[in-house]
Scaffold this motif. Sequence first.
Motif, PDB file in Angstrom:
ATOM      1  N   GLY A   1     -21.412  21.942  33.220  1.00 52.92           N
ATOM      2  CA  GLY A   1     -20.220  22.062  34.071  1.00 52.92           C
ATOM      3  C   GLY A   1     -18.938  21.820  33.427  1.00 52.92           C
ATOM      4  N   LEU A   2     -18.161  21.031  34.212  1.00 52.29           N
ATOM      5  CA  LEU A   2     -16.750  20.667  33.937  1.00 52.29           C
ATOM      6  C   LEU A   2     -17.046  19.506  33.000  1.00 52.29           C
ATOM      7  CD1 LEU A   2     -13.613  20.576  34.105  1.00 52.29           C
ATOM      8  CD2 LEU A   2     -13.764  19.226  36.162  1.00 52.29           C
ATOM      9  N   VAL A   3     -17.813  18.366  33.225  1.00 54.91           N
ATOM     10  CA  VAL A   3     -17.593  17.379  32.073  1.00 54.91           C
ATOM     11  C   VAL A   3     -18.157  18.281  30.764  1.00 54.91           C
ATOM     12  CG1 VAL A   3     -18.967  15.271  31.484  1.00 54.91           C
ATOM     13  CG2 VAL A   3     -18.594  16.020  33.768  1.00 54.91           C
ATOM     14  N   ALA A   4     -19.162  18.901  30.739  1.00 51.81           N
ATOM     15  CA  ALA A   4     -19.313  19.674  29.171  1.00 51.81           C
ATOM     16  C   ALA A   4     -18.128  20.224  28.843  1.00 51.81           C
ATOM     17  CB  ALA A   4     -20.585  20.342  29.321  1.00 51.81           C
ATOM     18  N   ILE A   5     -17.455  20.858  29.418  1.00 52.28           N
ATOM     19  CA  ILE A   5     -16.379  21.678  29.031  1.00 52.28           C
ATOM     20  C   ILE A   5     -15.103  20.665  28.504  1.00 52.28           C
ATOM     21  CG2 ILE A   5     -14.228  22.969  29.599  1.00 52.28           C
ATOM     22  CD1 ILE A   5     -16.292  24.346  31.704  1.00 52.28           C
ATOM     23  N   VAL A   6     -15.154  19.532  29.373  1.00 51.08           N
ATOM     24  CA  VAL A   6     -14.054  18.490  28.646  1.00 51.08           C
ATOM     25  C   VAL A   6     -14.453  17.984  27.622  1.00 51.08           C
ATOM     26  CG1 VAL A   6     -13.087  16.398  29.409  1.00 51.08           C
ATOM     27  CG2 VAL A   6     -13.321  18.080  31.410  1.00 51.08           C
ATOM     28  N   PHE A   7     -15.830  17.750  27.526  1.00 48.10           N
ATOM     29  CA  PHE A   7     -16.071  16.993  26.005  1.00 48.10           C
ATOM     30  C   PHE A   7     -16.018  17.885  24.960  1.00 48.10           C
ATOM     31  CE2 PHE A   7     -18.610  12.915  26.423  1.00 48.10           C
ATOM     32  CZ  PHE A   7     -18.336  12.616  27.679  1.00 48.10           C
ATOM     33  N   GLN A   8     -16.399  19.211  25.081  1.00 48.71           N
ATOM     34  CA  GLN A   8     -16.133  20.335  24.107  1.00 48.71           C
ATOM     35  C   GLN A   8     -14.576  20.528  23.857  1.00 48.71           C
ATOM     36  OE1 GLN A   8     -18.871  23.773  24.188  1.00 48.71           O
ATOM     37  NE2 GLN A   8     -19.273  22.732  26.359  1.00 48.71           N
ATOM     38  N   HIS A   9     -13.823  20.517  24.882  1.00 47.66           N
ATOM     39  CA  HIS A   9     -12.344  20.548  24.392  1.00 47.66           C
ATOM     40  C   HIS A   9     -11.917  19.407  23.597  1.00 47.66           C
ATOM     41  CE1 HIS A   9      -7.947  21.373  25.772  1.00 47.66           C
ATOM     42  NE2 HIS A   9      -7.832  20.330  25.241  1.00 47.66           N
ATOM     43  N   GLU A  10     -12.444  18.093  24.072  1.00 50.20           N
ATOM     44  CA  GLU A  10     -12.034  16.816  23.125  1.00 50.20           C
ATOM     45  C   GLU A  10     -12.444  16.806  21.523  1.00 50.20           C
ATOM     46  OE1 GLU A  10      -9.601  16.178  26.556  1.00 50.20           O
ATOM     47  OE2 GLU A  10      -9.516  15.625  24.224  1.00 50.20           O
ATOM     48  N   LEU A  11     -13.738  17.335  21.900  1.00 47.08           N
ATOM     49  CA  LEU A  11     -14.483  17.321  20.501  1.00 47.08           C
ATOM     50  C   LEU A  11     -13.723  18.248  19.341  1.00 47.08           C
ATOM     51  CD1 LEU A  11     -18.193  17.421  21.288  1.00 47.08           C
ATOM     52  CD2 LEU A  11     -17.206  16.019  19.465  1.00 47.08           C
ATOM     53  N   ASP A  12     -13.276  19.445  20.080  1.00 53.66           N
ATOM     54  CA  ASP A  12     -12.425  20.523  19.197  1.00 53.66           C
ATOM     55  C   ASP A  12     -11.262  19.652  18.564  1.00 53.66           C
ATOM     56  OD1 ASP A  12     -14.102  22.805  19.482  1.00 53.66           O
ATOM     57  OD2 ASP A  12     -12.656  23.773  20.791  1.00 53.66           O
ATOM     58  N   HIS A  13     -10.571  18.985  19.343  1.00 55.04           N
ATOM     59  CA  HIS A  13      -9.453  18.436  18.924  1.00 55.04           C
ATOM     60  C   HIS A  13      -9.797  17.399  17.627  1.00 55.04           C
ATOM     61  CE1 HIS A  13      -6.056  19.300  21.434  1.00 55.04           C
ATOM     62  NE2 HIS A  13      -6.949  18.898  22.580  1.00 55.04           N
ATOM     63  N   LEU A  14     -11.053  16.872  17.477  1.00 60.57           N
ATOM     64  CA  LEU A  14     -11.467  16.102  16.368  1.00 60.57           C
ATOM     65  C   LEU A  14     -11.503  16.742  15.011  1.00 60.57           C
ATOM     66  CD1 LEU A  14     -14.031  13.738  18.171  1.00 60.57           C
ATOM     67  CD2 LEU A  14     -11.497  13.412  17.910  1.00 60.57           C
ATOM     68  N   ASN A  15     -11.817  18.261  15.627  1.00 63.50           N
ATOM     69  CA  ASN A  15     -11.881  19.422  14.329  1.00 63.50           C
ATOM     70  C   ASN A  15     -10.844  20.108  14.254  1.00 63.50           C
ATOM     71  OD1 ASN A  15     -14.766  18.266  13.685  1.00 63.50           O
ATOM     72  ND2 ASN A  15     -15.362  19.253  15.483  1.00 63.50           N
ATOM     73  N   GLY A  16      -9.462  19.998  14.778  1.00 65.38           N
ATOM     74  CA  GLY A  16      -8.547  20.766  14.451  1.00 65.38           C
ATOM     75  C   GLY A  16      -8.237  22.078  15.248  1.00 65.38           C
ATOM     76  N   ILE A  17      -9.288  22.073  16.151  1.00 63.02           N
ATOM     77  CA  ILE A  17      -9.342  23.481  16.906  1.00 63.02           C
ATOM     78  C   ILE A  17      -8.551  23.189  18.223  1.00 63.02           C
ATOM     79  CG2 ILE A  17     -10.954  25.043  17.925  1.00 63.02           C
ATOM     80  CD1 ILE A  17     -13.170  23.993  16.112  1.00 63.02           C
ATOM     81  N   MET A  18      -7.791  24.068  18.496  1.00 69.30           N
ATOM     82  CA  MET A  18      -7.087  24.437  19.900  1.00 69.30           C
ATOM     83  C   MET A  18      -7.505  25.238  20.690  1.00 69.30           C
ATOM     84  SD  MET A  18      -4.629  22.141  19.337  1.00 69.30           S
ATOM     85  CE  MET A  18      -3.258  22.479  20.514  1.00 69.30           C
ATOM     86  N   PHE A  19      -7.620  25.008  22.156  1.00 67.46           N
ATOM     87  CA  PHE A  19      -8.536  25.680  23.088  1.00 67.46           C
ATOM     88  C   PHE A  19      -8.268  27.333  22.809  1.00 67.46           C
ATOM     89  CE2 PHE A  19      -5.644  27.330  26.316  1.00 67.46           C
ATOM     90  CZ  PHE A  19      -4.352  26.330  26.014  1.00 67.46           C
ATOM     91  N   TYR A  20      -7.055  27.689  22.594  1.00 69.57           N
ATOM     92  CA  TYR A  20      -6.583  29.159  22.492  1.00 69.57           C
ATOM     93  C   TYR A  20      -7.156  29.709  21.090  1.00 69.57           C
ATOM     94  CZ  TYR A  20      -2.482  26.799  20.485  1.00 69.57           C
ATOM     95  OH  TYR A  20      -1.933  25.844  19.659  1.00 69.57           O
ATOM     96  N   ASP A  21      -7.407  29.020  20.380  1.00 73.85           N
ATOM     97  CA  ASP A  21      -8.324  29.646  19.085  1.00 73.85           C
ATOM     98  C   ASP A  21      -9.304  30.274  19.530  1.00 73.85           C
ATOM     99  OD1 ASP A  21      -6.428  28.053  17.529  1.00 73.85           O
ATOM    100  OD2 ASP A  21      -7.736  26.459  17.163  1.00 73.85           O
ATOM    101  N   ARG A  22      -9.977  30.035  20.699  1.00 78.04           N
ATOM    102  CA  ARG A  22     -11.375  30.629  20.982  1.00 78.04           C
ATOM    103  C   ARG A  22     -11.226  31.927  22.046  1.00 78.04           C
ATOM    104  NH1 ARG A  22     -15.651  27.358  19.625  1.00 78.04           N
ATOM    105  NH2 ARG A  22     -15.278  25.372  18.892  1.00 78.04           N
ATOM    106  N   ILE A  23      -9.768  32.059  22.560  1.00 78.41           N
ATOM    107  CA  ILE A  23      -9.796  32.908  23.572  1.00 78.41           C
ATOM    108  C   ILE A  23     -10.097  34.455  23.014  1.00 78.41           C
ATOM    109  CG2 ILE A  23      -8.013  34.007  25.000  1.00 78.41           C
ATOM    110  CD1 ILE A  23      -6.670  31.251  25.582  1.00 78.41           C
ATOM    111  N   GLU A  24      -9.429  34.633  21.481  1.00 76.33           N
ATOM    112  CA  GLU A  24      -9.811  35.985  21.211  1.00 76.33           C
ATOM    113  C   GLU A  24     -11.296  36.083  20.824  1.00 76.33           C
ATOM    114  OE1 GLU A  24      -6.615  36.970  21.505  1.00 76.33           O
ATOM    115  OE2 GLU A  24      -7.818  38.267  20.514  1.00 76.33           O
TER     116      GLU A  24
END
Length: 183
Positions: free
Chosen positions: A145-168
């Motif tokens: 759920g939301l917690v899993a999404i939040v953790f993935q958003h934050e983990l992406d920041h540690l790998n230089g990934i922004m949320f909009y990179d994934r929209i395409e």
Amino acid sequence: MLTMKDIVREGNPVLREVAEEVSLPASAEDKKILQDMLDFVINSQDPELAEKYELRAGVGVAAPQIGISKRMFAVHVTDEQDQLYSMGLFNPRIVSHSIEETHLEGGEGCLSVDRDVPGLVPRYSRITVKGTTLEGEEVSLRLRGLVAIVFQHELDHLNGIMFYDRIEGFKDKLKKELPHLKG
Ligand SMILES: O=C(O)C[C@@H](Cc1ccccc1)[C@H](O)SCc1ccccc1
Ligand code: NI
């Protein structure tokens, strides 16, 4: 205390770096930084403090967002079963995940992005995350759920990934699965 002036905004190269592992046991300095990040997220959800210090409400923040390229983030978020996840994690990593994906209906935002970027952001529905807490404890968390999404958003920041990179990816994936929607 951290405020929005400490949050780096998109365009700053630190948001595109792969952050460095934190050497454990964490130094007093790294613990102070991570505690300040957790306090920032908690404060951002307090209406009085948020107004007083002009904080944008958030449920997480990653060290690169305060210009520190280290693998640590803080979250303060309640899941659908009202379980509160309020913690700082050193060297968090996903050790397993579902094939099934999910997304937030309204898309995602980011404290480092001062604009709306519409579009659904595909995330794993369920993840198992390992990391080391501020108290020095190695934890393994099964999230959904939301917690899993939040953790993935934050983990992406540690790998230089922004949320909009994934929209395409989402649109491409949709086209593949529903070719009649091509257009
Ligand atoms: O920029 C950040 O990392 C903090 C984001 C985290 C986030 C954004 C979208 C989806 C999941 C996590 C801020 O918390 S954005 C504000 C927010 C508040 C409540 C729920 C979702 C996003
Ligand atoms: Ni973000």
